[in-house]
Design an enzyme around this catalytic site. Structure first.
Site, PDB file in Angstrom:
ATOM      1  N   PRO A  35       0.511  -1.302   0.160  1.00 40.74           N
ATOM      2  CA  PRO A  35       0.303  -0.042   0.642  1.00 40.74           C
ATOM      3  C   PRO A  35       1.111   1.280   0.253  1.00 40.74           C
ATOM      4  O   PRO A  35       1.433   1.398   0.730  1.00 40.74           O
ATOM      5  CB  PRO A  35      -1.091   0.041   1.121  1.00 40.74           C
ATOM      6  CG  PRO A  35      -0.149  -1.340   1.818  1.00 40.74           C
ATOM      7  CD  PRO A  35       0.956  -2.300   0.677  1.00 40.74           C
ATOM      8  N   ASP A  47       6.332   2.311   2.482  1.00 39.69           N
ATOM      9  CA  ASP A  47       5.144   0.984   2.505  1.00 39.69           C
ATOM     10  C   ASP A  47       4.385   1.580   3.246  1.00 39.69           C
ATOM     11  O   ASP A  47       5.022   1.234   4.795  1.00 39.69           O
ATOM     12  CB  ASP A  47       5.751  -0.425   2.098  1.00 39.69           C
ATOM     13  CG  ASP A  47       4.898  -1.269   2.391  1.00 39.69           C
ATOM     14  OD1 ASP A  47       3.440  -1.186   2.372  1.00 39.69           O
ATOM     15  OD2 ASP A  47       5.553  -2.647   2.250  1.00 39.69           O
ATOM     16  N   HIS A  48       2.835   1.511   3.798  1.00 38.68           N
ATOM     17  CA  HIS A  48       2.486   1.505   4.695  1.00 38.68           C
ATOM     18  C   HIS A  48       2.122   0.812   5.412  1.00 38.68           C
ATOM     19  O   HIS A  48       1.706   0.714   7.149  1.00 38.68           O
ATOM     20  CB  HIS A  48       1.061   2.537   4.491  1.00 38.68           C
ATOM     21  CG  HIS A  48       0.144   3.539   5.579  1.00 38.68           C
ATOM     22  ND1 HIS A  48       1.056   3.307   7.023  1.00 38.68           N
ATOM     23  CD2 HIS A  48       0.092   4.560   5.661  1.00 38.68           C
ATOM     24  CE1 HIS A  48       0.955   5.161   7.063  1.00 38.68           C
ATOM     25  NE2 HIS A  48      -0.229   5.732   6.142  1.00 38.68           N
ATOM     26  N   ARG A  49       2.458  -1.107   5.491  1.00 38.46           N
ATOM     27  CA  ARG A  49       2.723  -2.085   6.239  1.00 38.46           C
ATOM     28  C   ARG A  49       3.643  -1.656   6.853  1.00 38.46           C
ATOM     29  O   ARG A  49       3.694  -2.261   8.177  1.00 38.46           O
ATOM     30  CB  ARG A  49       2.088  -2.930   5.115  1.00 38.46           C
ATOM     31  CG  ARG A  49       1.159  -3.137   3.981  1.00 38.46           C
ATOM     32  CD  ARG A  49       1.969  -4.320   3.507  1.00 38.46           C
ATOM     33  NE  ARG A  49       2.538  -4.411   2.985  1.00 38.46           N
ATOM     34  CZ  ARG A  49       3.460  -5.466   2.153  1.00 38.46           C
ATOM     35  NH1 ARG A  49       2.961  -6.871   2.142  1.00 38.46           N
ATOM     36  NH2 ARG A  49       4.215  -5.181   1.703  1.00 38.46           N
ATOM     37  N   VAL A  69       6.047   1.576   7.397  1.00 41.13           N
ATOM     38  CA  VAL A  69       5.817   2.668   7.498  1.00 41.13           C
ATOM     39  C   VAL A  69       4.638   4.134   8.409  1.00 41.13           C
ATOM     40  O   VAL A  69       3.844   3.436   7.530  1.00 41.13           O
ATOM     41  CB  VAL A  69       7.169   3.780   6.532  1.00 41.13           C
ATOM     42  CG1 VAL A  69       7.446   5.209   7.320  1.00 41.13           C
ATOM     43  CG2 VAL A  69       8.201   2.586   6.430  1.00 41.13           C
TER      44      VAL A  69
END
Length: 460
Positions: free
Chosen positions: A255, A431-433, A435
């Protein structure tokens, strides 16, 4: 007697399954030596030259330039004993009874062979030979005379008549007409695409063609059907194919979040001008990219999440205490991302030299596959194209990528007054998973602060 050996395409980098033949450096009849370069191939990662594992004479090239070949498939046949009598060529050396055609370097394969970079070593144990079909049989008692019936004539099978279908244009429309009508139209110079058929289902008839010939010439109507003559089709392979697959995998797996920051880099540009005149930087190509690279490795110390990896298989986040900095580089073969290994241990001068060498090798298309693997974070310098910013896509396996925009003279408020300053835009995708928004924002702000005031680096 002649010994024919076939050289299978090796796996030049871990995980590759195919490669494209670029250029052959030999031809049938040429004498080759061990480790002589015989072919240049292009993998999904780089162009690679392959050496010959044997000495001998080239008898056949099994793949043409431009052809895509799977790993383990033979690409060349070599006679390693050209002085002997003629004999049929054996099966490819990489083919075993169980169908295995490739293995890891140094691994013992079925049949006792050892996998190497350029094929397989010799079998361990005695070699087995297939019984010769033309070998004389052992002496035996004379058989009784046998009456051999003449062979029955082969049955005559009627071959189907294939009528070529009309070639469909890229626009999708195909005029309907029987072959005799098409031939008549071709002989009379009538364009079937310009006719409207009067037959059933719009089929163009002989009368339609003859009417078109007899009719007075009219002004040509605007046609929106393109026959494809002004289009070019290029096969998707090599670096382009690998890049496309990597970008799709990344975009639909991680994401993405992208944040932007506009920075006054005037102090950085002033420091760059001073350092270029310093004796220790004489002859060093000191670019804004080098300052950005240094800022990234420093900021990553405070926000290690941007230098981590999401391991879905192990259900873990892998934090790395080193920085292998990827540099996106445009080359004639497409986009490649070579790495500066242990960039966090380098000084500004060492980074500048490494970046210059890396860019030179990439432009020449000589970046090795090993230099493009296992990165931890990447920079893409879109500013060299005069672009201000963008939304970069992550490299698979990484959690952050920074886009460095063009540096422009722009009005900027300094101490309440408008002045012309050196302004640059930064864009960070992460990567929002791995960070969170706070961590990504902190990292981007730290990079911007280091470029806006390089002296802050003294506090890191």
């Amino acid at each position: 007697m002649p010994q024919f050996k076939q050289f299978p395409l090796p796996d030049t980098a871990e995980g590759l399954t195919e490669a494209d033949i670029l250029t052959w450096h030999v031809k049938p009849g040429d004498t080759v030596k061990v480790n002589q370069i015989i072919v240049e191939i292009e993998t999904a990662k780089a162009a690679v030259e392959l050496p010959c594992p044997w000495a001998g004479v080239v008898t056949e090239l099994l793949a043409e330039p431009g052809q895509t070949v799977e790993v383990g498939v033979p690409i060349i046949t070599i006679d390693t004993d050209p002085g002997g009598a003629a004999a049929p060529a054996p099966a490819p050396v990489a083919a075993e009874a169980n169908g295995s055609s490739s293995g890891k370097i140094g691994e013992e394969m079925p049949g006792g062979r050892i996998a190497t970079l350029v094929g397989y070593g010799p079998k361990s144990g005695a070699a087995k030979r297939r019984a010769r079909k033309d070998a004389p049989a052992a002496p035996a008692a004379a058989p009784a005379a046998a009456v051999v019936a003449p062979p029955a004539p082969a049955p005559v099978v009627a071959q189907p008549v294939v009528v070529a279908a009309p070639v469909q244009t890229p626009g999708g429309y195909v005029p309907l007409a029987k072959p005799p009508v098409r031939k008549l139209a071709k002989d009379l110079g009538v364009d079937l695409y310009a006719l409207t058929g009067s037959g059933p289902d719009g089929v163009i008839t002989r009368e339609d063609v003859e009417t078109a010939v007899a009719a007075p010439a009219a002004a040509p109507a605007a046609s929106y059907v393109d026959n494809g003559s002004r289009e070019r089709r290029v096969p998707i392979k090599g670096v382009r194919k690998a890049t496309a697959q990597a970008m799709v995998d990344s975009a639909f797996t991680a994401p993405h979040v992208t944040e932007f920051l506009t920075v006054d880099v005037t102090p950085m540009m002033e420091l760059r001008a001073r350092l270029k005149n310093a004796p220790e930087f004489r002859g060093v190509k000191l670019t804004p990219l080098a300052f950005c690279a240094k800022a990234i490795v420093l900021a990553a110390r405070r926000t290690p999440d941007v230098n981590a990896t999401w391991d879905a298989a192990a259900n873990e986040i892998v934090y790395k205490d080193y920085v292998h900095l990827g540099i996106a580089a445009a080359t004639p073969r497409g986009l490649v991302v070579p790495k500066v290994r242990d960039a966090d241990r380098m000084s500004l001068k060492e980074l500048a030299i490494a970046l210059d060498e890396l860019a030179t090798v990439a432009r020449e298309g000589k970046t090795s596959p090993a230099d493009m693997m296992n990165g931890t974070i990447t920079i893409t310098n879109v500013g060299v194209f005069g672009v201000d910013t963008g939304t970069p896509i992550l490299n698979p396996g990484e959690s952050a990528i920074l886009a460095l925009g063009a540096i422009r003279d722009m009005p900027w408020v300094v101490d309440g007054e408008i002045k012309i300053r050196k302004i640059c835009q930064l864009a960070l995708s992460f990567d929002h998973r791995v960070v969170d928004g706070q961590q990504g924002s902190q990292f981007l702000a730290d990079v911007g602060a280091l470029l806006a005031e390089p002296g802050i680096a003294m506090t890191y």
